[in-house]
Design a protein around this motif. Structure first.
Motif, PDB file in Angstrom:
ATOM      1  N   GLU A 158       0.831  -1.206   0.000  1.00 38.19           N
ATOM      2  CA  GLU A 158       0.000   0.000   0.000  1.00 38.19           C
ATOM      3  C   GLU A 158       0.862   1.252   0.000  1.00 38.19           C
ATOM      4  OE1 GLU A 158      -2.919  -0.029   3.131  1.00 38.19           O
ATOM      5  OE2 GLU A 158      -3.609  -2.046   2.571  1.00 38.19           O
ATOM      6  N   GLU A 159       1.990   1.193   0.672  1.00 42.07           N
ATOM      7  CA  GLU A 159       2.843   2.357   0.828  1.00 42.07           C
ATOM      8  C   GLU A 159       3.859   2.536  -0.304  1.00 42.07           C
ATOM      9  OE1 GLU A 159       5.676   4.261   4.314  1.00 42.07           O
ATOM     10  OE2 GLU A 159       4.442   2.520   4.770  1.00 42.07           O
ATOM     11  N   PHE A 160       4.319   1.439  -0.876  1.00 40.78           N
ATOM     12  CA  PHE A 160       5.360   1.480  -1.902  1.00 40.78           C
ATOM     13  C   PHE A 160       4.902   0.694  -3.135  1.00 40.78           C
ATOM     14  CE2 PHE A 160       7.480   1.675   2.214  1.00 40.78           C
ATOM     15  CZ  PHE A 160       8.309   2.773   2.062  1.00 40.78           C
ATOM     16  N   ASP A 161       5.518   0.977  -4.255  1.00 38.23           N
ATOM     17  CA  ASP A 161       5.246   0.222  -5.477  1.00 38.23           C
ATOM     18  C   ASP A 161       6.189  -0.979  -5.507  1.00 38.23           C
ATOM     19  OD1 ASP A 161       4.341  -0.528  -8.002  1.00 38.23           O
ATOM     20  OD2 ASP A 161       5.765   0.789  -9.029  1.00 38.23           O
ATOM     21  N   LEU A 162       5.733  -2.091  -4.934  1.00 38.53           N
ATOM     22  CA  LEU A 162       6.583  -3.271  -4.803  1.00 38.53           C
ATOM     23  C   LEU A 162       6.113  -4.400  -5.700  1.00 38.53           C
ATOM     24  CD1 LEU A 162       6.944  -3.562  -0.922  1.00 38.53           C
ATOM     25  CD2 LEU A 162       8.577  -2.598  -2.529  1.00 38.53           C
ATOM     26  N   ARG A 163       7.081  -5.137  -6.201  1.00 40.40           N
ATOM     27  CA  ARG A 163       6.795  -6.379  -6.910  1.00 40.40           C
ATOM     28  C   ARG A 163       7.337  -7.493  -6.036  1.00 40.40           C
ATOM     29  NH1 ARG A 163       9.421  -9.977 -10.101  1.00 40.40           N
ATOM     30  NH2 ARG A 163      11.329  -8.767 -10.043  1.00 40.40           N
ATOM     31  N   LEU A 164       6.447  -8.393  -5.639  1.00 39.17           N
ATOM     32  CA  LEU A 164       6.828  -9.471  -4.736  1.00 39.17           C
ATOM     33  C   LEU A 164       7.095 -10.735  -5.538  1.00 39.17           C
ATOM     34  CD1 LEU A 164       7.084 -10.386  -1.767  1.00 39.17           C
ATOM     35  CD2 LEU A 164       4.662 -10.980  -1.868  1.00 39.17           C
ATOM     36  N   ARG A 165       8.221 -11.372  -5.248  1.00 32.39           N
ATOM     37  CA  ARG A 165       8.566 -12.646  -5.872  1.00 32.39           C
ATOM     38  C   ARG A 165       8.860 -13.634  -4.758  1.00 32.39           C
ATOM     39  NH1 ARG A 165      13.630 -15.089  -7.184  1.00 32.39           N
ATOM     40  NH2 ARG A 165      13.373 -16.632  -8.783  1.00 32.39           N
ATOM     41  N   TYR A 166       8.049 -14.691  -4.702  1.00 28.45           N
ATOM     42  CA  TYR A 166       8.295 -15.736  -3.703  1.00 28.45           C
ATOM     43  C   TYR A 166       9.433 -16.625  -4.179  1.00 28.45           C
ATOM     44  CZ  TYR A 166       3.926 -14.791  -1.247  1.00 28.45           C
ATOM     45  OH  TYR A 166       2.936 -14.210  -0.517  1.00 28.45           O
ATOM     46  N   SER A 167      10.391 -16.846  -3.316  1.00 29.10           N
ATOM     47  CA  SER A 167      11.459 -17.806  -3.570  1.00 29.10           C
ATOM     48  C   SER A 167      11.453 -18.779  -2.407  1.00 29.10           C
ATOM     49  CB  SER A 167      12.822 -17.120  -3.653  1.00 29.10           C
ATOM     50  OG  SER A 167      12.908 -16.314  -4.797  1.00 29.10           O
ATOM     51  N   VAL A 168      11.737 -20.010  -2.699  1.00 28.51           N
ATOM     52  CA  VAL A 168      11.742 -21.037  -1.663  1.00 28.51           C
ATOM     53  C   VAL A 168      13.157 -21.522  -1.416  1.00 28.51           C
ATOM     54  CG1 VAL A 168       9.364 -21.733  -2.124  1.00 28.51           C
ATOM     55  CG2 VAL A 168      11.221 -22.864  -3.343  1.00 28.51           C
ATOM     56  N   PHE A 169      13.357 -22.109  -0.249  1.00 22.34           N
ATOM     57  CA  PHE A 169      14.665 -22.688   0.040  1.00 22.34           C
ATOM     58  C   PHE A 169      14.465 -23.944   0.875  1.00 22.34           C
ATOM     59  CE2 PHE A 169      14.257 -20.675   4.093  1.00 22.34           C
ATOM     60  CZ  PHE A 169      15.189 -21.256   4.942  1.00 22.34           C
ATOM     61  N   PRO A 170      15.500 -24.792   0.927  1.00 15.48           N
ATOM     62  CA  PRO A 170      15.365 -26.097   1.597  1.00 15.48           C
ATOM     63  C   PRO A 170      15.486 -26.008   3.113  1.00 15.48           C
ATOM     64  CG  PRO A 170      17.541 -25.911   0.635  1.00 15.48           C
ATOM     65  CD  PRO A 170      16.788 -24.665   0.238  1.00 15.48           C
ATOM     66  N   LEU A 171      14.366 -25.810   3.786  1.00 17.92           N
ATOM     67  CA  LEU A 171      14.347 -25.812   5.237  1.00 17.92           C
ATOM     68  C   LEU A 171      14.106 -27.245   5.702  1.00 17.92           C
ATOM     69  CD1 LEU A 171      14.383 -24.156   7.857  1.00 17.92           C
ATOM     70  CD2 LEU A 171      11.898 -23.953   7.633  1.00 17.92           C
TER      71      LEU A 171
END
Length: 176
Positions: free
Chosen positions: A8-21
């Motif tokens: 809402e506050e910033f123009d963000l592009r979100l990219r989900y990345s996964v890792f081996p937990l």
């Protein structure tokens, strides 16, 4: 959630990345005591997580086990390709952290997929064929190259924020 506030506050592009937990976790899961008991106070860890979840308005149940998330990660990539990544990720979070469901089991994941409007039968087929295994492998390799070893880790232009932080820390990261 803080990410929603940031959007809402910033123009963000979100990219989900996964890792081996804990990728060595067997399909049937492993008790948290078995996984962490020798290294930390499991009850205290869960209380800290419960407190953070409450602060963020997130559900958090009485977890006793951890489950292998590899299949959930693969199905998450498929959900993203179908435009339902965020609802799927949210549903997996609730299933795992609030309900204690075994997200390693294809039938659980198919039910979760169906709950957000994806085809459960197709979800099982996606997993059986490993359609998104390469995408998860690429994310895992990227995580290793960046040194990511905790959830959440946010990366914004090469700057990182690790763990649950106050909203102001997220703002500083987004501002640069």
């Amino acid at each position: 959630m803080r990410i929603d506030q940031l959007r809402e506050e910033f123009d963000l592009r979100l990219r989900y990345s996964v890792f081996p937990l804990h990728p060595e976790t067997p399909e049937q899961g492993q008790s948290l005591q078995e996984l962490f008991g020798a290294r930390m106070d499991v009850a205290a860890m869960l209380e800290r997580l419960r407190s953070v979840a409450a602060e963020l308005g997130l559900p958090f149940g009485a977890r006793t086990h951890t489950y292998n998330s590899r299949r959930a990660q693969e199905l998450g990539k498929w959900a993203e390709a179908r435009g339902l990544g965020e609802p799927f990720h949210g549903a997996v979070y609730r299933a795992y952290f609030a309900e204690g469901r075994n997200i390693a089991r294809p039938e659980e994941l198919a039910a979760i997929a169906a709950s957000v409007g994806l085809d459960g039968a197709e979800a099982r087929q996606v997993l059986a064929e490993g359609r998104f295994a390469a995408a998860v492998d690429a994310d895992w390799a990227r995580a290793r190259s960046l040194g990511v070893n905790a959830v959440p880790t946010l990366d914004c232009g090469g700057r990182r924020l690790v763990g649950f932080q106050p909203y102001e820390a997220f703002r500083r990261l987004a501002k640069g």
